[in-house]
Design an enzyme around this catalytic site. Structure first.
Site, PDB file in Angstrom:
ATOM      1  N   GLY A  50       0.808  -1.140  -0.044  1.00  0.00           N
ATOM      2  CA  GLY A  50       0.114  -0.050  -0.132  1.00  0.00           C
ATOM      3  C   GLY A  50       0.692   1.363  -0.123  1.00  0.00           C
ATOM      4  CB  SER A  51       3.831   2.394   1.687  1.00  0.00           C
ATOM      5  OG  SER A  51       3.267   2.490   2.860  1.00  0.00           O
ATOM      6  CD  GLU A 223      -2.870  -5.506   1.138  1.00  0.00           C
ATOM      7  OE1 GLU A 223      -2.753  -5.127   2.190  1.00  0.00           O
ATOM      8  OE2 GLU A 223      -2.229  -4.955   0.147  1.00  0.00           O
ATOM      9  CG  HIS A 239       5.611 -10.557 -26.979  1.00  0.00           C
ATOM     10  ND1 HIS A 239       5.982 -10.482 -28.356  1.00  0.00           N
ATOM     11  CD2 HIS A 239       4.982  -9.140 -26.745  1.00  0.00           C
ATOM     12  CE1 HIS A 239       5.523  -9.419 -28.814  1.00  0.00           C
ATOM     13  NE2 HIS A 239       5.180  -8.711 -28.096  1.00  0.00           N
ATOM     14  CE  LYS A 330       4.477  -5.474   7.048  1.00  0.00           C
ATOM     15  NZ  LYS A 330       3.463  -4.256   6.848  1.00  0.00           N
TER      16      LYS A 330
HETATM   17  O1  PA5 Z   1      -1.856  -2.786   2.768  1.00  0.00           O
HETATM   18  C1  PA5 Z   1      -0.907  -3.333   3.467  1.00  0.00           C
HETATM   19  O2  PA5 Z   1      -1.214  -3.318   4.852  1.00  0.00           O
HETATM   20  C2  PA5 Z   1       0.432  -3.529   3.015  1.00  0.00           C
HETATM   21  O3  PA5 Z   1       0.484  -3.595   1.701  1.00  0.00           O
HETATM   22  C3  PA5 Z   1       1.361  -2.493   3.614  1.00  0.00           C
HETATM   23  O4  PA5 Z   1       1.384  -1.203   3.098  1.00  0.00           O
HETATM   24  C4  PA5 Z   1       2.805  -3.146   3.432  1.00  0.00           C
HETATM   25  O5  PA5 Z   1       2.927  -4.272   4.183  1.00  0.00           O
HETATM   26  C5  PA5 Z   1       4.145  -2.004   3.765  1.00  0.00           C
HETATM   27  O6  PA5 Z   1       3.664  -1.676   5.006  1.00  0.00           O
HETATM   28  P1  PA5 Z   1       3.718   0.102   5.375  1.00  0.00           P
HETATM   29  O7  PA5 Z   1       2.624   0.762   4.271  1.00  0.00           O
HETATM   30  O8  PA5 Z   1       3.391   0.265   6.643  1.00  0.00           O
HETATM   31  O9  PA5 Z   1       5.347   0.467   4.695  1.00  0.00           O
END
Ligand code: PA5
Length: 335
Positions: A50-51, A223, A239, A330
Site C-alpha cells: 500500500g506504500s 487484501e 509474447h 512481519k
Molecule cells: O496494505 C498493507 O497493509 C500492506 O500492503 C502494507 O502497505 C505493506 O506491508 C507495507 O507497510 P507500510 O505501508 O506500513 O510500509
C-alpha cells in the site's frame, strides 16, 4: 502494531478517497522543505504494498514526460547507480517496514537526496535524527486506504526538486470533482463487475502506460477481498501469457481496463486478445475510464477497482480490513 479493531470499515475509507486526495494536496501545500533542491540525475521511489502503489501511479504519470530516469524499488537493496545525485523518496505508511528502512539507511550512507513519506514509526524517528525532509500523512488507517494522501506527497517532492511543475495540483482538483460527480455511478458499476466475477479469480489486463492501475486492482482484490488473482500488461503478455489460454477455464474472470489513451496498435491488440480469450472463458469484462486527463482517468479506475474489491469482500463474506497474515509474517520476521 495497529490491529483491525482500531480501524473503521474499509467501506468508509473507500468512500473518503476523493477527500483523501484533497487532504493530501493540503498536506503537500502546507509543507515547507528544510533542504534546498539540488539537480538530480535519477530518481528512486521506494515502498511496498500500500506504500508502493503511489510510486507506480506517479511513475506512470511522469516517465514519458521527464528527462531523468525514474525507478521504483520494492526490495532491501539499492540499485548500484544510487549516489549523491539521486533523489530517493522512501514511503512507508507505518514507518516500520524493514525493506524501506534498509533503503533509507543505505541511501543515507550514499549521501542521496533523501525524502520520507510516513505517518510516523521508525522511519519518522530516523528522518528526524538525520534531519531528512519528512512529509507526514495521517495515521490510524490501513496503509492501502491512505494512498490518496501518499501518492500526492511524491508529486510535491518532485515539484520541489524541479522535476515537474505544479500543473498536477489543478489536475488533481479536477479529478476529485469528477470522482465526486460520478461516485454513485462508480459504485453501481463496481456492483455489476462483482456480480459477473462472482466466485472466479480476477485476471486483469491493461496497457503498459497505466500498469499501476491493474496492480492496484489486484492488490485490493488480494487484501480486501482475500482472493488470488494477477495482472499483466499488454504488449508484454502477448509474447508469453497469451499462449497459456489454451483450455476452457471458467474459474477465471478477465478484466480489460481501458484508459481511452491507448496507442492504436495497443487497441488492435486488445481486440485480438479479447477474441482469443473469449473462446476460453465466458466472463470477459471491458472496463472504461471516464475523464480527460491522466489523473481523472487513473483515479476513476482506481476508485472503481477499490469499490469492486469492497463488494467482492461482501460477496465472499470476508473482513476487508484485516490483513492478519501480513501481520503474522512481519511479527515472525522479528522473532
Ligand atoms: O496494505 C498493507 O497493509 C500492506 O500492503 C502494507 O502497505 C505493506 O506491508 C507495507 O507497510 P507500510 O505501508 O506500513 O510500509
Amino acid at each position: 502494531m495497529i490491529y483491525m479493531s482500531e480501524y473503521r470499515t474499509m467501506r468508509e475509507y473507500i468512500e473518503e478517497f476523493p477527500q483523501h486526495i484533497t487532504g493530501g494536496l493540503q498536506v503537500g501545500a502546507d509543507y515547507t522543505f528544510k533542504h534546498k533542491p539540488t539537480a538530480v540525475k535519477n530518481i528512486l521511489l521506494a515502498g511496498l504494498g500500500g506504500s508502493g502503489i503511489g510510486a507506480e501511479i506517479v511513475t506512470n504519470y511522469i516517465d514519458k514526460k521527464i528527462s531523468v530516469p525514474v525507478l521504483t524499488c520494492k526490495d532491501y537493496f539499492l540499485p548500484g547507480f544510487v549516489d549523491q545525485d539521486t533523489l530517493v523518496i522512501a514511503c512507508s505508511y507505518s514507518g516500520n517496514t524493514e525493506e524501506t528502512l534498509y533503503i533509507f539507511e543505505e541511501a543515507s550512507k550514499r549521501n542521496a537526496q533523501l525524502v520520507c513519506i510516513t505517518s510516523g514509526g521508525k522511519l519518522g524517528i530516523a528522518a528526524a535524527q538525520k534531519d531528512v525532509d519528512l512529509l507526514q500523512i495521517p495515521g490510524a488507517m490501513p496503509p492501502r486506504a491512505c494512498v490518496g494522501y501518499s501518492f500526492v506527497q511524491i508529486l510535491f517532492v518532485l515539484k520541489h526538486y524541479g522535476i515537474i511543475g505544479d500543473e498536477f495540483v489543478n489536475e488533481l482538483h479536477a479529478a476529485v470533482a469528477l470522482l465526486e460527480q460520478t461516485h454513485e455511478a462508480i459504485k453501481a458499476e463496481a456492483r455489476d463487475i462483482v456480480a459477473r466475477i462472482d466466485n472466479r479469480m480476477p485476471v486483469i489486463y491493461v496497457d503498459q502506460h497505466i500498469a499501476s492501475v491493474a496492480t492496484r486492482w489486484r492488490q485490493q482484490f488480494n487484501e480486501n477481498s482475500k482472493i488470488l488473482g494477477w495482472e499483466r500488461v499488454i504488449p508484454e503478455m502477448n509474447h508469453n501469457e497469451l499462449v497459456g489460454w489454451r483450455d476452457q477455464n471458467e474459474q477465471l474472470a478477465v478484466l480489460f481496463l481501458h484508459s481511452g489513451d491507448e496507442y492504436e496498435r495497443i487497441i488492435k491488440r486488445f481486440q485480438i486478445n479479447k477474441s482469443i480469450i473469449e473462446q476460453h472463458t465466458s466472463v470477459v469484462i471491458d472496463v472504461y475510464a471516464k475523464g480527460n486527463t491522466y489523473f481523472e482517468k487513473v483515479l476513476y479506475l482506481i476508485l472503481l477497482g477499490d469499490w469492486s474489491s469492497w463488494y467482492l469482500s461482501e460477496h465472499r463474506h470476508v473482513d476487508a480490513v484485516e490483513v492478519k497474515v501480513i501481520d503474522y509474517l512481519k511479527k515472525s520476521l522479528c522473532e
